[in-house]
Design an enzyme around this catalytic site. Structure first.
Site, PDB file in Angstrom:
ATOM      1  CD  GLU A 174      50.225 -38.389 -46.480  1.00 43.12           C
ATOM      2  OE1 GLU A 174      49.728 -38.121 -45.379  1.00 43.12           O
ATOM      3  OE2 GLU A 174      50.801 -39.468 -46.708  1.00 43.12           O
ATOM      4  CG  HIS A 250      49.080 -33.368 -44.125  1.00 43.52           C
ATOM      5  ND1 HIS A 250      48.470 -34.119 -43.140  1.00 43.52           N
ATOM      6  CD2 HIS A 250      49.670 -34.258 -44.951  1.00 43.52           C
ATOM      7  CE1 HIS A 250      48.679 -35.400 -43.364  1.00 43.52           C
ATOM      8  NE2 HIS A 250      49.410 -35.508 -44.452  1.00 43.52           N
ATOM      9  CB  CYS A 373      43.078 -33.162 -38.907  1.00 45.61           C
ATOM     10  SG  CYS A 373      44.660 -32.383 -39.280  1.00 45.61           S
TER      11      CYS A 373
END
Length: 449
Positions: A174, A250, A373
Site C-alpha cells: 500500500e 493504513h 493521504c
C-alpha cells in the site's frame, strides 16, 4: 547534501464520487452513494497545495489518472465504440462501472515507496510503485503511477525506478501510507518504520475480525531487500487488529512522524511497547539523540475518535526555519478529544509543534482521505530537485492556471447516472489532455496514444 521533504499531492480527478469502494474505510462506506462535488474537491486539494507552498516548501503535483478506465472494460470483453462500451457496462455490471470511475489516485500516499539517496548504495533516489492489490479499483492505478513517477523524476543521474512487487495477496503493498522515515539533524542514513497487517505465510497470528488488512509482512521485507535497507535502520511493526476493525486501514490513520518526532496512539500496534522500545534504541544509536515520542492514550482519544477526526492523518511539516507545524483537517476542531489534545499540544512547554493550521478537505475526508493521504513525501537534496520535471511544481504562475482549469472542466454535482453520459466522457478527456500539457508530462493516457 541534506535531504529536504518535498511533497507531491495527487490532483483530484473530475470523476470524484462516493462509491463506498473500500471495505474497512469507514468514511468511504458511510458516505457511499452521496452526491459528490468534483469541482469543490479539486479546488480544496489545490488550496492545500498552495498553503504548503506558501510555507516555503516546494510542492509538486501528480495529475489524475484516466477514468473511466476503458482498458479494463475491453479486457473484460466489452466491445464497440467507447460510448457503447460504457452503456453496456453500466447495464451489465453497474458495480464494476463504479470501480472504473474511481478517483482514488488523488491519495498519493499510496502511490509508492520512496527511499532517499542518503540511504541507498548507489546514492540515487529509489521509487517502487505500490501494487495496491487489496482493492481492485486501486490496483488499476499501478501502471499509470509508475509512468507518472518516471516522467516526473526522469533524470537518470538522480533517480532509479523499480517495478512494483508481484501482484497478489502475498506481496500486497500500500505504499508510503504504511511507512515513516525518521532522521536526526545530520546526513546519516534514515531510520525506516514499516507497518504491516498480516503475514501471508503464517496463519497463526492475530487477525482483524471485520475488515481485511492491506499490507503484508512479506511485502515490507521485499521492499527492504530491494532498497538494501540495513537491519539497524529498519523497524517492522504489525498493526493492531482491533484498530483495523475500527477503520484504521493504513498506519497513517493512527500514527505520524517526521524527523525526530513521532505521534502514535497507544493501540496502534500489536505490541506497541516493544515497537517503541526498538524505535527509540535504534534512533539513539544512529543519531546520538533521543526520538521524541508522543503517546495518545485511549482515555484521551479513543480509536473511534482518532478515525473520526483523522488527527493522525494531519500533515506534519518541517518549515525551512526548522519549526514544525501541523496541517489538520477541520474535523479535528469538531471532535472534542482531538481539539483538546491539539490545544494542550500548543500550550505545552516542550514546544513540539509551533503552529496548527486547519484546512477544509471535506470532499476528500468524506471518502476517507485527509491531508497526509493526499501527499507523497519525496526526500531530495537541492541538486536532486533540479532533476525533477520543473513544470510539475506548483508556482504562483500555474496555480491560477490550475484553478481556472478546474473551474472550466469540473462538474459541481456528479451522480451515478452521469457516468454513462457520452458528454461526460468527452469532458473528462478534454480536461485530462489539457492537464498533461500544463504539467509537461506528455501522453500518459490510453486515449492520447
Amino acid at each position: 547534501m541534506k535531504n529536504k521533504e518535498i511533497y507531491f499531492d495527487g490532483l483530484v480527478g473530475p470523476t470524484h464520487h462516493y462509491g463506498g469502494l473500500s471495505l474497512g474505510n469507514t468514511a468511504s462506506f458511510r458516505n457511499r452513494s452521496e452526491t459528490s462535488n468534483p469541482k469543490e474537491a479539486a479546488l480544496q486539494g489545490l488550496a492545500k497545495m498552495k498553503f504548503v507552498a506558501d510555507l516555503g516548501i516546494p510542492q509538486g503535483i501528480f495529475p489524475p489518472h484516466e477514468r473511466p478506465h476503458l482498458p479494463t472494460l475491453r479486457q473484460l470483453g466489452f466491445k464497440g465504440r467507447d460510448e457503447e462500451i460504457l452503456r453496456s457496462a453500466s447495464r451489465e455490471m453497474p458495480e464494476l462501472f463504479q470501480l472504473i470511475f474511481s478517483s482514488s489516485s488523488m491519495w498519493a500516499a499510496n502511490m509508492a515507496t520512496v527511499i532517499p539517496s542518503s540511504d541507498t548504495r548507489d546514492k540515487q533516489v529509489h521509487f517502487t510503485p505500490a501494487n495496491l492489490y487489496s482493492k481492485h479499483h486501486r490496483s488499476l492505478e499501478t501502471a499509470t503511477s509508475a509512468e507518472i513517477l518516471r516522467r516526473t523524476f526522469s533524470d537518470p543521474r538522480f533517480f532509479t525506478h523499480h517495478e512494483p512487487l508481484p501482484f497478489g495477496s502475498l506481496f500486497s503493498d500500500e505504499g508510503a501510507a504504511n511507512q515513516i522515515r525518521f532522521s536526526g539533524n545530520s546526513q546519516k542514513k534514515s531510520l525506516h518504520h514499516f507497518v504491516y497487517g498480516h503475514q501471508s505465510f503464517q496463519q497463526r497470528f492475530p487477525k482483524p475480525l471485520l475488515f481485511p488488512s492491506r499490507q503484508s509482512l512479506e511485502s515490507v521485507k521485499a521492499l527492504a531487500r530491494i532498497h538494501h535497507l540495513e537491519k539497524e535502520h529498519l523497524v517492522l511493526a504489525q498493526q493492531n487488529p482491533r484498530a483495523i476493525d475500527l477503520g484504521v486501514f493504513h498506519n497513517d490513520v493512527i500514527s505520524m512522524g517526521e524527523g525526530d518526532l513521532f505521534f502514535y496512539h497507544e493501540e496502534a500496534f500489536l505490541n506497541t511497547k516493544e515497537v517503541l522500545q526498538e524505535l527509540r534504541q535504534k534512533f539513539k544509536k544512529i543519531y546520538g539523540i533521543p526520538l521524541r515520542t508522543v503517546a495518545i492514550s485511549s482515555s484521551k482519544m479513543s480509536l473511534k475518535e482518532a478515525v473520526q477526526s483523522y488527527f493522525f492523518n494531519s500533515q506534519l511539516v518541517t518549515l525551512p526555519s526548522g519549526e514544525k507545524v501541523l496541517i489538520s483537517p477541520t474535523e479535528c476542531q469538531t471532535v472534542k478529544s482531538a481539539r483538546n489534545f491539539l490545544e494542550k499540544l500548543l500550550a505545552s512547554s516542550e514546544c513540539l509543534i509551533q503552529e496548527i493550521h486547519f484546512l477544509d478537505l471535506r470532499q476528500s475526508m468524506s471518502n476517507g482521505g485527509g491531508p497526509a493521504c493526499l501527499r507523497l513525501r519525496v526526500p531530495l537534496t537541492e541538486e536532486e530537485q533540479k532533476g525533477v520535471n520543473p513544470t510539475t511544481f506548483l508556482t504562483s504562475k500555474n496555480y491560477p492556471q490550475l484553478v481556472d482549469w478546474v473551474n472550466r472542466h469540473y462538474r459541481e454535482v456528479l451522480r451515478k447516472k452521469d457516468f454513462a453520459d457520452p458528454r461526460f466522457l468527452q469532458e473528462i478527456r478534454e480536461a485530462l489532455d489539457e492537464i498533461t500539457q500544463i504539467l509537461g508530462l506528455g501522453s500518459i493516457y490510453s486515449f492520447q496514444k
